[in-house]
Every structure is written in C-alpha cells, then in structure tokens.
Design a protein around this motif. Structure first.
Motif, short mmCIF file in Angstrom:
data_model
loop_
_atom_site.label_atom_id
_atom_site.label_comp_id
_atom_site.label_asym_id
_atom_site.label_seq_id
_atom_site.Cartn_x
_atom_site.Cartn_y
_atom_site.Cartn_z
N GLY A 180 1.07 -1.14 -0.30
CA GLY A 180 0.09 0.48 0.03
C GLY A 180 1.26 1.07 0.35
N THR A 181 1.90 1.05 0.52
CA THR A 181 3.07 2.36 -0.23
C THR A 181 4.19 2.43 -1.34
N GLY A 182 3.52 1.49 -2.05
CA GLY A 182 4.80 1.65 -3.42
C GLY A 182 4.86 2.49 -4.79
N PHE A 183 3.92 2.31 -4.50
CA PHE A 183 2.87 3.60 -5.57
C PHE A 183 2.70 3.05 -6.80
N SER A 184 2.25 1.47 -6.78
CA SER A 184 1.99 0.61 -7.80
C SER A 184 0.91 0.66 -8.51
N SER A 185 1.00 0.13 -9.55
CA SER A 185 -0.39 -0.28 -9.95
C SER A 185 -0.44 -2.12 -9.37
N LEU A 186 -1.84 -2.44 -9.57
CA LEU A 186 -1.88 -3.64 -8.73
C LEU A 186 -1.69 -4.97 -9.70
N ASN A 187 -0.87 -4.81 -11.24
CA ASN A 187 -1.49 -5.29 -12.22
C ASN A 187 -0.82 -6.63 -11.17
N TYR A 188 1.04 -6.94 -11.08
CA TYR A 188 1.11 -7.86 -10.82
C TYR A 188 0.99 -9.04 -10.10
N LEU A 189 -0.45 -8.29 -8.49
CA LEU A 189 -0.55 -9.67 -8.25
C LEU A 189 -1.20 -10.64 -9.55
N LYS A 190 -1.76 -9.94 -10.74
CA LYS A 190 -2.72 -11.05 -11.61
C LYS A 190 -1.53 -12.38 -11.69
N TYR A 191 -0.13 -11.66 -12.50
CA TYR A 191 0.68 -12.50 -12.60
C TYR A 191 2.26 -13.23 -12.04
N LEU A 192 2.45 -12.72 -10.62
CA LEU A 192 3.30 -12.97 -9.52
C LEU A 192 2.08 -13.99 -8.48
N PRO A 193 3.63 -15.12 -8.59
CA PRO A 193 3.00 -15.72 -7.61
C PRO A 193 3.44 -15.40 -5.97
N ILE A 194 1.74 -14.53 -6.04
CA ILE A 194 2.59 -13.88 -4.23
C ILE A 194 1.74 -14.85 -3.50
N ALA B 82 -7.07 -0.45 5.93
CA ALA B 82 -6.32 -1.45 6.13
C ALA B 82 -7.66 -2.46 5.53
N SER B 83 -8.90 -2.26 5.55
CA SER B 83 -10.46 -3.38 5.00
C SER B 83 -10.51 -3.29 4.44
N ALA B 84 -9.69 -2.38 3.51
CA ALA B 84 -9.70 -2.67 1.77
C ALA B 84 -8.43 -3.97 1.62
N VAL B 85 -7.47 -3.56 2.06
CA VAL B 85 -6.38 -4.50 1.54
C VAL B 85 -7.12 -5.83 2.15
N ILE B 86 -7.45 -5.98 3.55
CA ILE B 86 -7.64 -7.63 3.97
C ILE B 86 -9.05 -7.98 2.43
N SER B 87 -10.06 -6.79 2.56
CA SER B 87 -11.09 -8.07 1.25
C SER B 87 -10.18 -7.96 0.04
N LEU B 88 -9.26 -7.04 -0.52
CA LEU B 88 -8.47 -7.37 -1.60
C LEU B 88 -7.89 -8.80 -1.40
N ALA B 89 -7.16 -9.01 -0.74
CA ALA B 89 -5.94 -9.94 -0.34
C ALA B 89 -7.14 -11.47 -0.49
N HIS B 90 -7.94 -11.39 0.05
CA HIS B 90 -9.10 -12.63 0.34
C HIS B 90 -9.87 -12.43 -1.13
N SER B 91 -10.15 -11.57 -1.90
CA SER B 91 -10.79 -12.01 -2.96
C SER B 91 -9.91 -12.85 -4.11
N LEU B 92 -7.81 -12.40 -3.67
CA LEU B 92 -7.76 -12.89 -4.65
C LEU B 92 -6.77 -14.07 -3.93
N ASN B 93 -7.22 -14.96 -2.68
CA ASN B 93 -6.74 -15.79 -2.78
C ASN B 93 -5.70 -15.91 -1.88
N LEU B 94 -5.06 -14.80 -1.44
CA LEU B 94 -3.99 -14.25 -0.54
C LEU B 94 -4.54 -14.50 0.94
#
Ligand code: C2E
Ligand code: MG
Ligand code: MG
Ligand code: MG
Length: 284
Positions: free
Chosen positions: A182-196, A219-231
């Motif tokens: 959340g501090t990295g100032f980057s797109s979220l695109n890498y979450l789609k193709y990197l094995p995280i 914080a709550s948005a990051v938790i939702s994001l993580a869970h919907s991506l199975n992280l």
C-alpha cells in the motif's frame, strides 16, 4: 553579480556537506570491518494467527552490534545497498535465519516459519535462487518454512526477470510476501501474474486505525483484496488491543507488532513461544 553566482557554484561543497560525506565514509569503512568481524545479529519478531492466538512465524530483522551500540537497519541498510555489501550480508541473514529456524524445529517448534527481508539488489542477483536452495539444503530447513518479504517497488522494476526469479523461488517451495503493501505507489497488475502468497499491510495504515477512519478503511480494503485473490494477509505495527480487535473483526489472518511482541533476541524466542499459549486470546 554573475561573479557572485560563480563563486556560489564553486563553493557547493559546503563544510556541512563535507562533514556528511566524511561521516558516511567512516560508516562505510566501519561496515566493511563489521562484515569481517561478524558484528551483525538478527532479532526475531513473532507473527500471530489472529483466530487462534498462536505464533506461527517470526520475522528476522537485522541489527548491528557496533561497540556498545545496537544500530537499527534504517541507519545502515541503504549504505549496504549502495555499496553492494548487501549481497554478502543478505546471504548471511538468510543462512543465519534458516539455521536458527531449523534449530527451533529440532527443539520441538516444528510449526514455526521464518521470514527474511530482501532488498532490490539481492533480488536482482541472478544466483539468488541457487543460493537459497543451497542454504536450505545446508541447514535442513524445509522450504515451506521459509518466507521472503519483498516490496512492491522491487517487483516493478525489471518485471520480466522478476517474474522468472519469483517462479524459481516458488518452485523451491518457499513463500513470498509483499511487505509494506500500500505504500509502493504502484499498480496492482502484478498481483495477477506473480506467484504471491501474502500481503503485509504497512504499519502506517494500522497506526491509529482505531481512531482514524481512513486508515481503518484502507486496512479493511486490503484485507478484502487479499482474500478475494486467495492471498493471506498480515497486519504489521499492531500496537494496541483495539487495533487487534479491529483486525480480528475484519477477518485479517495474522498480526505482528509491539502489542504482540517486540523483536526478540534469539535466546528469548523459545521462552516467549512457550509462554504465549497461556495468554491466548478468545480460544475457539
Ligand atoms: P519491515 O520489514 O517493514 O519491518 C518492520 C519494522 O517495523 C521493523 O523495524 C520492526 O522492528 C518495526 N516494528 C515492528 N512492530 C512495530 C510496531 O508495533 N510499531 C512500530 N512503530 N514499529 C514496529 P526495523 O527492525 O528497524 O527494520 C526496518 C526495516 O529494515 C524493515 O522494515 C526492513 O525493510 C529492513 N530490514 C530489516 N532487516 C533486514 C534485512 O535483514 N535485510 C534487508 N534487506 N532489510 C532489512
Ligand atoms: Mg518485513
Ligand atoms: Mg513492513
Ligand atoms: Mg516497513
């Protein structure tokens, strides 16, 4: 007037700047000696499973024993990075963390995993995967007990090479977590193709989250994001019971922070881990 300007240009190297440069040089020389003398130590900060209250992992954090002082990474990591000394020091960190975790496994704490922070230079090192495979073999630590903490910016640069390296590391069986998410100032695109495997919410969003609605919302948005991506998702910098409660209600998986434990010397880790089950929170 232009003469004056010219003179200013010539005196750009001010006494204060000179002093800074000298200090930095001293620090660089001292760091080179510190590597030879083995003056680095690791402290270990526990990470808790919020649901069960159990400690499942620990993060290795480097410190420098410089004479009577204990120096924190903020004062020297950037110099190690700029000079390339982070390569040997970083390798030492991985080896030390893995062999320590293997010792804890032998002492009966076989559920424990260890995480290690990597800087960009280390990640760009083409032999990183080979090095880590070798260290796992040497120390006997199961690959599934090692996690690497990377930052977003480190993945953004050289993304194709980064993807290849990450896939190699994943195929060894180790886990990957995104630190300071959340501090990295980057797109979220890498979450789609990197094995995280895990997102680690940066402590600036946890800080004061019991009073700061914006932080709580992020914080709550990051938790939702993580869970919907199975992280899985970890919150770092948890300092109060209210913050932990908020994370518990928000279904955050794991928590780390001064409220749970300060980073510990290795000698104190076992004692802490034996003690914690007695102060387990809401057992289920
Ligand atoms: P990080 O990986 O994000 O680690 C979290 C930092 O926050 C640690 O600082 C930790 O001691 C601190 N912290 C933990 N809980 C709390 C809390 O509840 N409140 C607050 N305010 N702070 C908390 P530390 O140990 O000084 O490390 C700073 C950074 O240095 C780390 O940030 C990491 O990026 C880097 N670092 C540490 N060890 C290593 C290493 O072995 N290699 C590399 N490349 N970087 C390292
Ligand atoms: Mg970290
Ligand atoms: Mg962090
Ligand atoms: Mg951080």
């Amino acid at each position: 007037k232009s003469k004056e300007k010219g003179r200013n240009c010539l005196t750009w190297f001010t006494p204060v700047m000179k002093e800074h440069a000298m200090e930095r040089l001293d620090l660089e020389i001292a760091l080179r000696q510190a590597i030879q003398a083995g003056e680095f130590v690791l402290h270990y900060q526990p990470k808790m499973n919020i649901k069960t209250g159990k400690i499942y992992g620990i993060e290795a954090l480097i410190r420098w024993k410089k004479g009577p002082d204990l120096l924190y990474p903020d004062t020297f990591i950037s110099i190690l990075e700029e000079t390339g000394m982070i390569i040997p020091v970083g390798e030492w960190v991985i080896r030390e963390a893995c062999s320590q975790c293997a010792r804890w496994h032998q002492a009966g704490l076989s559920h424990l995993s260890v995480s290690v922070n990597l800087s960009a230079k280390q990640f760009q090192h083409p032999q990183l995967d080979v090095q880590i495979a070798q260290i796992l073999k040497e120390t006997g630590l199961p690959p599934s007990s090692l996690e690497l903490e990377l930052t977003e910016s480190l993945l953004m640069d050289h993304s194709e090479k980064a993807a290849r390296m990450l896939n190699n590391l994943k195929s060894l069986g180790i886990s990957i977590s995104i630190d300071d998410f959340g501090t990295g100032f980057s797109s979220l695109n890498y979450l789609k193709y990197l094995p995280i495997d895990t997102l680690k919410i940066d402590k600036t969003f946890i800080m004061n989250s019991e009073h700061d609605r914006t932080n709580a919302a992020i914080a709550s948005a990051v938790i939702s994001l993580a869970h919907s991506l199975n992280l899985k998702v970890v919150a770092e910098g948890v300092e109060t019971p209210e913050q932990l409660e908020l994370l518990h209600n928000g279904q955050c998986n794991y928590a780390q922070g001064y409220y749970i434990s300060y980073p510990l010397q290795k000698e104190d880790v076992e004692e802490f881990l034996v003690f914690i089950p007695q102060k387990e929170r809401d057992p289920e």
